[in-house]
Write a protein that holds these residues in place. Sequence first.
Motif, mmCIF file in Angstrom:
data_model
loop_
_atom_site.group_PDB
_atom_site.id
_atom_site.type_symbol
_atom_site.label_atom_id
_atom_site.label_comp_id
_atom_site.label_asym_id
_atom_site.label_seq_id
_atom_site.Cartn_x
_atom_site.Cartn_y
_atom_site.Cartn_z
ATOM 1 N N ILE A 150 0.844 -1.205 0.000
ATOM 2 C CA ILE A 150 0.000 0.000 0.000
ATOM 3 C C ILE A 150 0.875 1.249 0.000
ATOM 4 O O ILE A 150 0.649 2.183 -0.777
ATOM 5 C CB ILE A 150 -0.952 -0.006 1.213
ATOM 6 N N SER A 151 1.901 1.256 0.829
ATOM 7 C CA SER A 151 2.809 2.409 0.887
ATOM 8 C C SER A 151 3.499 2.628 -0.453
ATOM 9 O O SER A 151 3.626 3.768 -0.914
ATOM 10 C CB SER A 151 3.852 2.209 1.985
ATOM 11 N N GLN A 152 3.926 1.552 -1.100
ATOM 12 C CA GLN A 152 4.602 1.672 -2.390
ATOM 13 C C GLN A 152 3.672 2.216 -3.471
ATOM 14 O O GLN A 152 4.049 3.091 -4.247
ATOM 15 C CB GLN A 152 5.172 0.317 -2.830
ATOM 16 N N VAL A 153 2.449 1.732 -3.509
ATOM 17 C CA VAL A 153 1.480 2.216 -4.497
ATOM 18 C C VAL A 153 1.206 3.705 -4.278
ATOM 19 O O VAL A 153 1.151 4.482 -5.237
ATOM 20 C CB VAL A 153 0.173 1.391 -4.438
ATOM 21 N N LEU A 154 1.063 4.098 -3.033
ATOM 22 C CA LEU A 154 0.843 5.518 -2.735
ATOM 23 C C LEU A 154 2.054 6.358 -3.141
ATOM 24 O O LEU A 154 1.909 7.425 -3.743
ATOM 25 C CB LEU A 154 0.532 5.717 -1.256
ATOM 26 N N ARG A 155 3.274 5.880 -2.827
ATOM 27 C CA ARG A 155 4.492 6.609 -3.205
ATOM 28 C C ARG A 155 4.586 6.766 -4.720
ATOM 29 O O ARG A 155 4.942 7.826 -5.228
ATOM 30 C CB ARG A 155 5.735 5.879 -2.698
ATOM 31 N N ALA A 157 2.262 7.029 -6.728
ATOM 32 C CA ALA A 157 1.269 8.026 -7.153
ATOM 33 C C ALA A 157 1.584 9.407 -6.588
ATOM 34 O O ALA A 157 0.812 10.346 -6.778
ATOM 35 C CB ALA A 157 -0.123 7.588 -6.709
ATOM 36 N N GLY A 158 2.716 9.530 -5.883
ATOM 37 C CA GLY A 158 3.097 10.821 -5.318
ATOM 38 C C GLY A 158 2.332 11.157 -4.052
ATOM 39 O O GLY A 158 2.218 12.325 -3.690
ATOM 40 N N LEU A 159 1.819 10.148 -3.385
ATOM 41 C CA LEU A 159 1.027 10.360 -2.172
ATOM 42 C C LEU A 159 1.699 9.688 -0.984
ATOM 43 O O LEU A 159 2.609 8.879 -1.134
ATOM 44 C CB LEU A 159 -0.373 9.783 -2.369
ATOM 45 N N GLN A 160 1.189 10.012 0.190
ATOM 46 C CA GLN A 160 1.687 9.386 1.418
ATOM 47 C C GLN A 160 0.476 9.083 2.288
ATOM 48 O O GLN A 160 -0.421 9.919 2.433
ATOM 49 C CB GLN A 160 2.652 10.318 2.128
ATOM 50 N N GLY A 161 0.460 7.911 2.878
ATOM 51 C CA GLY A 161 -0.654 7.525 3.733
ATOM 52 C C GLY A 161 -0.288 7.616 5.187
ATOM 53 O O GLY A 161 0.855 7.351 5.565
ATOM 54 N N ALA A 162 -1.241 7.983 5.989
ATOM 55 C CA ALA A 162 -1.025 7.998 7.434
ATOM 56 C C ALA A 162 -0.886 6.547 7.916
ATOM 57 O O ALA A 162 -1.564 5.651 7.417
ATOM 58 C CB ALA A 162 -2.205 8.680 8.125
ATOM 59 N N PRO A 163 -0.012 6.316 8.875
ATOM 60 C CA PRO A 163 0.191 4.957 9.372
ATOM 61 C C PRO A 163 -1.113 4.267 9.805
ATOM 62 O O PRO A 163 -1.303 3.084 9.563
ATOM 63 C CB PRO A 163 1.156 5.130 10.539
ATOM 64 N N ASP A 164 -2.018 5.023 10.445
ATOM 65 C CA ASP A 164 -3.277 4.436 10.878
ATOM 66 C C ASP A 164 -4.117 3.994 9.693
ATOM 67 O O ASP A 164 -4.773 2.942 9.712
ATOM 68 C CB ASP A 164 -4.085 5.432 11.735
ATOM 69 N N ALA A 165 -4.119 4.801 8.635
ATOM 70 C CA ALA A 165 -4.894 4.467 7.443
ATOM 71 C C ALA A 165 -4.314 3.237 6.755
ATOM 72 O O ALA A 165 -5.052 2.362 6.290
ATOM 73 C CB ALA A 165 -4.932 5.654 6.488
ATOM 74 N N ILE A 166 -3.012 3.164 6.685
ATOM 75 C CA ILE A 166 -2.358 2.014 6.029
ATOM 76 C C ILE A 166 -2.613 0.735 6.818
ATOM 77 O O ILE A 166 -2.924 -0.298 6.232
ATOM 78 C CB ILE A 166 -0.844 2.282 5.844
#
Length: 168
Positions: A150-155, A157-166
């Motif tokens: 999930i973190s890699q897909v967001l990265r 796309a130029g995005l970052q996810g909050a740890p709680d959301a991930i």
Amino acid sequence: MKLAARDIERFLRVPDAAVRAALVYGPDGGLVRERALALVAAVAEDPADPFRVAELNSAEIRSEPARLGDEAAALSFGGGRRVVRVRDADDGLAPIFKDFLANTVGDALVVAEAGDLPARSNLRKAFEGAAQAVAVPCYRDDERNLPALISQVLRDAGLQGAPDAISY
């Protein structure tokens, strides 16, 4: 040798030039194709380049076993390292790959794609036991590796996810 999970992504980006063959296998067929394509692109840049990428299937190798070595020994028309992509590899090809790995020719990288292979698979044993070969397992995503995916897909796309959301 069998690549450890922590080493797979690095190997896919920059394959070791000493590695002559990679077996990409597992129950996740999509991941098998994705990782095989990543290896092809890392070595040949353009996976569609007919001068640097040769594609074979298991039936072609069974009917003409020497073709694997011939393709691996062929020189690229425009220079650069070649890739021989073998689709639908299975245990029936184990003796051919074992012979190839014992007597490698040329400098091409052979990328063999296979489905789910048990630990006692002769094809896996051939790759895992050869010094110049690697086995790359492709297992389905689970709770251990899903957060990293999930973190890699967001990265990407130029995005970052909050740890709680991930973790959710």
